[in-house]
Design a protein around this motif. Structure first.
Motif, mmCIF file in Angstrom:
data_model
loop_
_atom_site.group_PDB
_atom_site.id
_atom_site.type_symbol
_atom_site.label_atom_id
_atom_site.label_comp_id
_atom_site.label_asym_id
_atom_site.label_seq_id
_atom_site.Cartn_x
_atom_site.Cartn_y
_atom_site.Cartn_z
ATOM 1 N N THR A 134 59.717 43.230 113.047
ATOM 2 C CA THR A 134 58.641 43.659 112.164
ATOM 3 C C THR A 134 58.743 42.942 110.828
ATOM 4 O O THR A 134 59.829 42.583 110.364
ATOM 5 C CB THR A 134 58.684 45.178 111.926
ATOM 6 O OG1 THR A 134 59.986 45.539 111.438
ATOM 7 C CG2 THR A 134 58.393 45.939 113.205
ATOM 8 N N THR A 182 54.668 45.564 110.670
ATOM 9 C CA THR A 182 53.828 45.151 111.796
ATOM 10 C C THR A 182 54.574 44.143 112.665
ATOM 11 O O THR A 182 55.492 43.465 112.213
ATOM 12 C CB THR A 182 52.505 44.534 111.319
ATOM 13 O OG1 THR A 182 52.777 43.357 110.534
ATOM 14 C CG2 THR A 182 51.736 45.532 110.467
ATOM 15 N N SER A 202 54.125 41.414 116.401
ATOM 16 C CA SER A 202 53.345 40.789 117.462
ATOM 17 C C SER A 202 54.347 40.217 118.450
ATOM 18 O O SER A 202 54.959 39.177 118.200
ATOM 19 C CB SER A 202 52.428 39.683 116.916
ATOM 20 O OG SER A 202 51.713 39.055 117.964
ATOM 21 N N LYS A 251 50.403 43.841 119.822
ATOM 22 C CA LYS A 251 50.471 43.948 118.369
ATOM 23 C C LYS A 251 50.419 45.411 117.951
ATOM 24 O O LYS A 251 49.696 46.208 118.543
ATOM 25 C CB LYS A 251 49.311 43.180 117.727
ATOM 26 C CG LYS A 251 49.299 41.702 118.080
ATOM 27 C CD LYS A 251 48.127 40.974 117.440
ATOM 28 C CE LYS A 251 48.135 39.497 117.795
ATOM 29 N NZ LYS A 251 47.012 38.760 117.135
ATOM 30 N N CYS A 266 52.464 48.497 114.959
ATOM 31 C CA CYS A 266 53.168 48.816 113.722
ATOM 32 C C CYS A 266 54.322 49.763 114.009
ATOM 33 O O CYS A 266 54.366 50.418 115.060
ATOM 34 C CB CYS A 266 52.216 49.435 112.698
ATOM 35 S SG CYS A 266 51.290 50.864 113.316
ATOM 36 N N CYS A 273 51.486 53.816 116.000
ATOM 37 C CA CYS A 273 52.706 53.124 115.601
ATOM 38 C C CYS A 273 53.916 53.663 116.370
ATOM 39 O O CYS A 273 53.952 54.837 116.743
ATOM 40 C CB CYS A 273 52.958 53.313 114.103
ATOM 41 S SG CYS A 273 51.734 52.533 113.032
#
Length: 611
Positions: free
Chosen positions: A414, A419, A421, A383, A385, A457
């Motif tokens: 995203t 974000t 996962s 997970k 960003c 990120c």
């Protein structure tokens, strides 16, 4: 073009709830109370005879203003929740949705018998959902040349229904596809498929809940490696490169069920995901949504002209193709065979494959598609960003985990907050990166049995250029060398001993340096820091074989186009180990132009001594 799901309507009848529902043959209907004053508007005294009625509409997902006509009136609705339609004539009425916001479709979805906060026992539910537009170009491999004739299709999937073809477009001479008014409501999964009789099948999951409703992306299918023509009425034992096919006579049929007349063309490619996992269509998932590891695959497709053929009932071919290079020596003797189903977007189990001889898998194939040998594995989530160069969240970007210690990859997109996962194999080492029309650096991530939360990120930019080098087991180590203008009259040199440099506030990286066979080695240029010539070379650092025999593959992604190169010659008697792959000429506007070189040069260029 609007695509309506079953049971979703632009207009319904108000009144006579159960009787009219039956009369309409199953079309949705909305009933209203019409006489006791509890759910109707009356202009008379309480308890008197009502002169008008009220209908309540429950709005969901509206973004903007909707026009609804009923009883000779037009209502403007610009809010979600319960909305009363007052002072309507008594009796049965028809409600019709008129205009609604751009990039949305609004439909009646159901009638609910419930008590609303507005004292109506029946509520008409209108659900609005976003309409997606996809456009861009379909390009021939390694060029910016359009690929006319490609058919681009988007399909949607629910948990219990058959796939729905939402929209399809055939590309013209300009290479542009346009898939508009794609209704997103109710689908848990969506795929984009590209088919062309002269190119490999391309299929990719797309986001079923995109934040950006207008997306402009280019795609490039790959060339088949080999082709041959044959008579379908005779037994065939075909060898096309490293793919072998034993096909009994009269096994193939046209889509109308006829035996093909004339010569049939078979197009094949061994698809070794050791070098490029993206060569396989789909997302390395089976119909149970289990992640799959590849041990080898091949595309075997049959055509009569431009028509792809099917197999006759109970007919099948025997096919053999190489075990994936990275799996040789460890591939299971017997493993599950799968075919890629372009309708479902999944790999579907179909019998078993077994090792034939020492380096091939053999299986029974009963359809024209891509076949492979896979096993499933457990996963965890990574997970994190994604941000742009200014620190802003980047939505709708494809995130990829690619096995370093296994052959496979998994995908995610995203969300509107930037974000993601994305799944990866447990207890493994994977590469993590972003790709769409933007790109990020590539990072190595180690997984165990718990989810991995990344604190930093991924940073992407539409001007990012990536160079990915992969090769076989032998040579053990091939290196990347990139030269470019350093902003002060000389050149920088990125390679294993100098993995990053900063020019004009832009840092160029060697993200991954592999020294134990296969690669990848990845160089990332977030944006070209200055005008000039950027030169890329590969160098055989160690091993008894050569870069031609390995084979060595170089994928360049720049300017929204991917170029793929191979070392196309053995070194001969020159003894040089340095191959000049390409130059990128960057003009004063920092626009790149790729110039292929593909030639051996002095080892000086791969030693750090060239300027």
């Amino acid at each position: 073009m609007f695509i309506s799901k079953l049971g979703m309507l632009r207009s319904v009848a108000f009144g006579g709830f159960f009787a009219l529902l039956a009369a309409c043959g199953g079309s949705s209907d909305i009933g209203t109370s019409s006489g006791d004053g509890s759910s109707t508007s009356s202009s008379g005294a309480p308890g008197g005879t009502p002169t008008s009625q009220q209908v309540v509409v429950l709005m969901r997902g509206l973004r903007g203003e909707l026009q609804l006509s009923a009883g000779g009136q037009t209502f403007s609705i610009n809010t979600n929740g319960y909305v009363p339609l007052r002072n309507l004539p008594l009796g049965e009425l028809t409600g019709a949705i008129g205009a609604f916001p751009d990039q949305q479709q609004c439909l009646f979805t159901e009638t609910q018998m419930l008590t609303s906060p507005l004292d109506s026992e029946t509520v008409a539910v209108i659900e609005c959902d976003d309409l997606l537009t996809l456009t861009g170009k379909i390009l021939q491999p390694g060029t910016e040349t359009p690929l006319p004739g490609a058919v681009v299709t988007v399909r949607g999937y629910t948990d219990s229904a058959e796939p729905v073809t939402l929209v399809s477009d055939t590309v013209g001479d300009d290479g542009i596809y346009l898939l508009d008014d794609i209704l997103l409501i109710g689908f848990s999964r969506m795929t984009l498929t590209i088919e062309h009789p002269d190119y490999e099948l391309f299929s990719l999951p797309i986001s079923d809940s995109p934040s950006e409703l207008y997306q402009d992306k280019n795609y490039t299918p790959t060339d088949p490696a080999n082709s041959a023509t044959f008579s379908p009425t005779e037994d065939q034992a075909l060898t096309l490169g490293t793919v072998e096919i034993d096909l009994p006579s009269n096994s193939l049929r046209t889509k109308s069920g006829e035996i093909p007349t004339g010569m049939v063309t078979v197009r094949t490619s061994p698809l070794d995901a050791s070098f490029a996992p993206e060569l396989l269509p789909g997302a390395y998932l089976n119909s149970e949504d289990e992640a799959l590891e590849s041990f080898g695959a091949a595309s075997v497709r049959f055509f009569l002209g431009d028509e792809e053929l099917v197999f006759a009932e109970n007919a099948a071919a025997t096919i053999r193709f190489p075990i994936a290079v990275r799996a040789q020596g460890s591939a299971p003797a017997s493993e599950q065979a799968y075919y890629f189903d372009r309708e479902s977007g999944y790999w579907v189990a179909a019998g078993m494959a077994a090792i034939s001889g020492t380096a091939d898998y053999e299986l029974t194939a009963d359809r024209s598609t891509v076949w492979g040998v896979f096993s499933s594995y457990p996963t965890v989530n990574i997970k994190g960003c994604v941000r742009d160069m200014n620190g802003n969240p980047v939505k709708d970007t494809l995130i990829i985990t690619q096995g370093q210690s296994y052959i496979g990859r998994l995908l995610d997109y995203t969300d509107k907050y930037g974000t993601y996962s994305v799944r990866a194999r447990t207890n493994s080492t994977v590469f993590l990166y972003a790709r769409s029309d933007v790109a990020s650096q590539t990072f190595s991530v180690t997984t165990e049995t718990a989810d991995v939360i990344r604190s930093s990120c991924l940073v992407v930019d539409p001007n990012t250029t990536t160079i990915t080098l992969t090769w076989g087991e032998n040579p053990a180590d091939i290196d990347s060398h990139l030269y470019g203008p350093n902003g002060s009259g000389g050149n920088f040199h990125i390679y294993y001993a100098a993995k990053q440099t900063t020019v004009n506030n832009t840092t160029v990286y060697l993200d991954v340096d592999d020294v134990t066979s296969y690669g990848p080695e990845v160089i990332t240029i977030p944006r070209f820091p200055s005008a000039g010539t950027y030169r890329f070379y590969t160098h055989l650092f160690s091993g008894s074989s050569n870069m031609f025999a390995s084979p060595t593959r170089i994928a360049l992604f720049t300017g929204r186009v991917e170029y793929v190169y191979f070392v196309t010659e053995a070194p001969g008697t020159t003894g040089t180990r340095c191959w000049h792959v390409f130059d990128i000429e960057v003009d004063d506007a920092l626009t790149p132009t790729v110039v292929e070189q593909s030639k051996y040069v002095s080892d000086t260029f791969c030693s750090g001594n060239a300027n």
